[in-house]
Design an enzyme around this catalytic site. Sequence first.
Site, short mmCIF file in Angstrom:
data_model
loop_
_atom_site.label_atom_id
_atom_site.label_comp_id
_atom_site.label_asym_id
_atom_site.label_seq_id
_atom_site.Cartn_x
_atom_site.Cartn_y
_atom_site.Cartn_z
N SER A 4 0.84 -1.19 0.00
CA SER A 4 0.00 0.00 0.00
C SER A 4 0.87 1.24 0.00
O SER A 4 2.01 1.21 0.48
CB SER A 4 -0.91 0.01 1.23
OG SER A 4 -1.55 1.25 1.39
N TYR A 17 -0.94 -0.44 10.19
CA TYR A 17 -1.23 -0.84 8.81
C TYR A 17 -0.03 -0.56 7.91
O TYR A 17 0.37 -1.40 7.07
CB TYR A 17 -2.47 -0.09 8.32
CG TYR A 17 -2.87 -0.39 6.89
CD1 TYR A 17 -3.52 -1.58 6.59
CD2 TYR A 17 -2.61 0.52 5.87
CE1 TYR A 17 -3.90 -1.85 5.28
CE2 TYR A 17 -2.99 0.25 4.57
CZ TYR A 17 -3.63 -0.93 4.26
OH TYR A 17 -4.01 -1.20 2.98
N SER A 18 0.60 0.60 8.10
CA SER A 18 1.76 0.96 7.26
C SER A 18 2.91 0.00 7.48
O SER A 18 3.57 -0.43 6.53
CB SER A 18 2.21 2.39 7.60
OG SER A 18 1.18 3.32 7.33
N ALA A 19 3.16 -0.37 8.74
CA ALA A 19 4.25 -1.30 9.04
C ALA A 19 4.01 -2.66 8.41
O ALA A 19 4.91 -3.28 7.85
CB ALA A 19 4.42 -1.43 10.56
N LYS A 21 2.15 -3.37 5.76
CA LYS A 21 2.20 -3.31 4.30
C LYS A 21 3.64 -3.20 3.79
O LYS A 21 3.98 -3.80 2.76
CB LYS A 21 1.36 -2.12 3.80
CG LYS A 21 -0.15 -2.39 3.85
CD LYS A 21 -0.52 -3.58 2.98
CE LYS A 21 -2.01 -3.83 2.90
NZ LYS A 21 -2.34 -5.01 2.08
N ARG A 52 -15.35 -0.55 -1.27
CA ARG A 52 -16.26 -0.22 -0.18
C ARG A 52 -15.51 0.42 0.99
O ARG A 52 -16.07 1.17 1.77
CB ARG A 52 -16.98 -1.49 0.30
CG ARG A 52 -18.03 -1.99 -0.69
CD ARG A 52 -18.62 -3.31 -0.24
NE ARG A 52 -17.60 -4.37 -0.24
CZ ARG A 52 -17.80 -5.59 0.23
NH1 ARG A 52 -18.97 -5.92 0.77
NH2 ARG A 52 -16.85 -6.49 0.17
N ASN A 366 38.60 -0.12 -0.21
CA ASN A 366 37.30 -0.78 -0.35
C ASN A 366 36.81 -1.28 1.02
O ASN A 366 37.48 -2.09 1.67
CB ASN A 366 37.42 -1.95 -1.32
CG ASN A 366 36.06 -2.53 -1.71
OD1 ASN A 366 35.09 -2.40 -0.98
ND2 ASN A 366 36.01 -3.16 -2.86
N PRO A 367 35.63 -0.82 1.48
CA PRO A 367 35.13 -1.24 2.80
C PRO A 367 34.89 -2.74 2.92
O PRO A 367 34.76 -3.25 4.03
CB PRO A 367 33.81 -0.47 2.93
CG PRO A 367 33.90 0.66 1.96
CD PRO A 367 34.75 0.16 0.84
N GLY A 387 42.84 -9.58 -2.71
CA GLY A 387 43.49 -10.55 -3.59
C GLY A 387 44.94 -10.19 -3.83
O GLY A 387 45.82 -11.05 -3.89
N PHE A 417 42.95 -14.92 -9.79
CA PHE A 417 42.31 -14.97 -8.48
C PHE A 417 41.11 -15.91 -8.54
O PHE A 417 40.23 -15.75 -9.39
CB PHE A 417 41.86 -13.58 -8.05
CG PHE A 417 42.99 -12.57 -7.98
CD1 PHE A 417 43.93 -12.64 -6.98
CD2 PHE A 417 43.12 -11.59 -8.95
CE1 PHE A 417 44.98 -11.73 -6.91
CE2 PHE A 417 44.16 -10.68 -8.91
CZ PHE A 417 45.09 -10.74 -7.89
#
Length: 575
Positions: A4, A17-19, A21, A52, A366-367, A387, A417
């Site tokens: 939704s 309802y939001s949680a 969906k 409805r 690079n993390p 590597g 590698f």
Amino acid sequence: MTASAAGIYGNFGQANYSAAKLGLLGLANTLAIEGRKYNIHCNTIAPVAGSRLTETVMPPDLVASLKPEYVAPLVLWLCHEQCQENGGLFEVLRQKHILRWERTQGYIVRQKNQSMKPEAIRDHWEKICDFTDATKPANVQESLQSMVSVLSQVESQGDVGVNPAAAAASAGLGSGIDPVTVGQKLPPTTFSFNHTQCILYALGVGMSTKDPDHLRFLYEGHPDFGCLPTFGVIPSQAAMMGGGLSSVPGLNIDFTQVLHGEQYLELYKPLPTSGKLTSEATIADVLDKGSGAVILLDVNTYSGNELVCYNQFSVFVVGAGGFGGKRSSEKAKPPVPPPKRSPDAVVIDSTTRDQAALYRLSGDWNPLHIDPSFAAMGGFKAPILHGLCSFGFAARHVLKQFADNDPSRFKAIKVRFVKPVMPGQSLQTEMWKEGNRVHIQCKVKETDAVVLAGAYVDLHGTSGASPENLSQLVFAEIGRRIKDAGSELVKKVNAVFGWEITKDGKKAAQWTIDLKSGSGSLHKGPYSGKVDVTMTVSDEDFMEVVQGKLNPQKVTLMGLKGTLLSLQGHHNPIM
């Protein structure tokens, strides 16, 4: 799944309802991943329809325009066997109004070593919210694409600018690789360094003061202080970092799908321990492997106008194949399988838990190699070792085993590698020497998994090398065989043999083989115990015997070419 708009955007008074969906969306995305291998697709719609439930809160004309039959066609298509969509989220508002979730390219507003301020967000808000060249990440890894490349760029350069991923997207070529990029040059990069970077790299690839032979690479005051040959990859890697590849038109690369496949390094002279180097990179070739594309990146590194070293990076881009290109290239430096026999030498070396944390200080930020959350996103239980760190371990094993740690003997190295290494695991390097080439294969000792394959190190010939260096190679192999079968040899031989290698009539090297005590042992230099047999031989005759050019029995019995053999005490036919 039916979610939704309340789940996507929230709605006053509908927290529960939001949680629920939005929870359905997370469930659908995970099922899409898990079901893919079974050809089960899962998508989510977030419809707004007249019903409805909504007719009591919407005007009648709006309810009439939001008929359920306007939603049904999308549902039917997503459920049809011809539809290949998987893991999608679609908002359905009204007839002919179907929306698909996307995100902007974003904007880098942080600089290295500087705090991030809300004013920077404010000043660039329009660019942050600009949906030009918007993206739709297909998975968690892709969702981290911008973050990983941005972090690398911030750490390596600190520049504020457009997300590196956006540069490729802005080329407007869609996902994939254009073969016309062959021959394209990347912007030149410079690398200034001194002895500190050389020492830091040596520590990063496992060198330690525990081994006296390592001191020449760890102490700038050592009379033979030098730089490890594989440091040659460090100045050139800037072409791979900071979005260098993404600056080339026609390379629309998803950097979360980039794998470092192979590496070749060749030195034209020993590396200096300080100075300023300039690297020039070129797209040498682009190959279509079907499931992906291979980019061959050639990088020449210069000191002034003098070529110091050459690197070839082989980069595999998952999912970028199928563009009709060639599958092989004569420009590629191919891997070579090892001989089908037992290795001539094996070295086992342990990495530390902090090996990746140490190696990254040489420039690979690079993390994936330091941050557990990034490693988890990549499917790893913990950060993995670089590597090129394993590459450095294997190369120095060869350098010590077959070149007496002499960097001037090193010519080139090639590796493929295969699998990652976890920091703390032990690397087992197997070596086969054939002429001036040493074939290598590197494994994780604990798992027996091959991590470097098709690899080799080329050494410069031994002409002009000292007798000590020449005998080092031979007696290293003798030492290995004693280690493998020493107990049996002690039972059969029961003697201590001394070798004196001479050059121009003077003693140049001395070795002792103890096959009398324990499991046998090999000693270099003066020996404190009693020697049963001492053999003195010129380095020329010694090498001819080793190469099979001279009969060892004739050398022993006849003293050919003026070789002096003095037999003291115990006699034992060992030749």
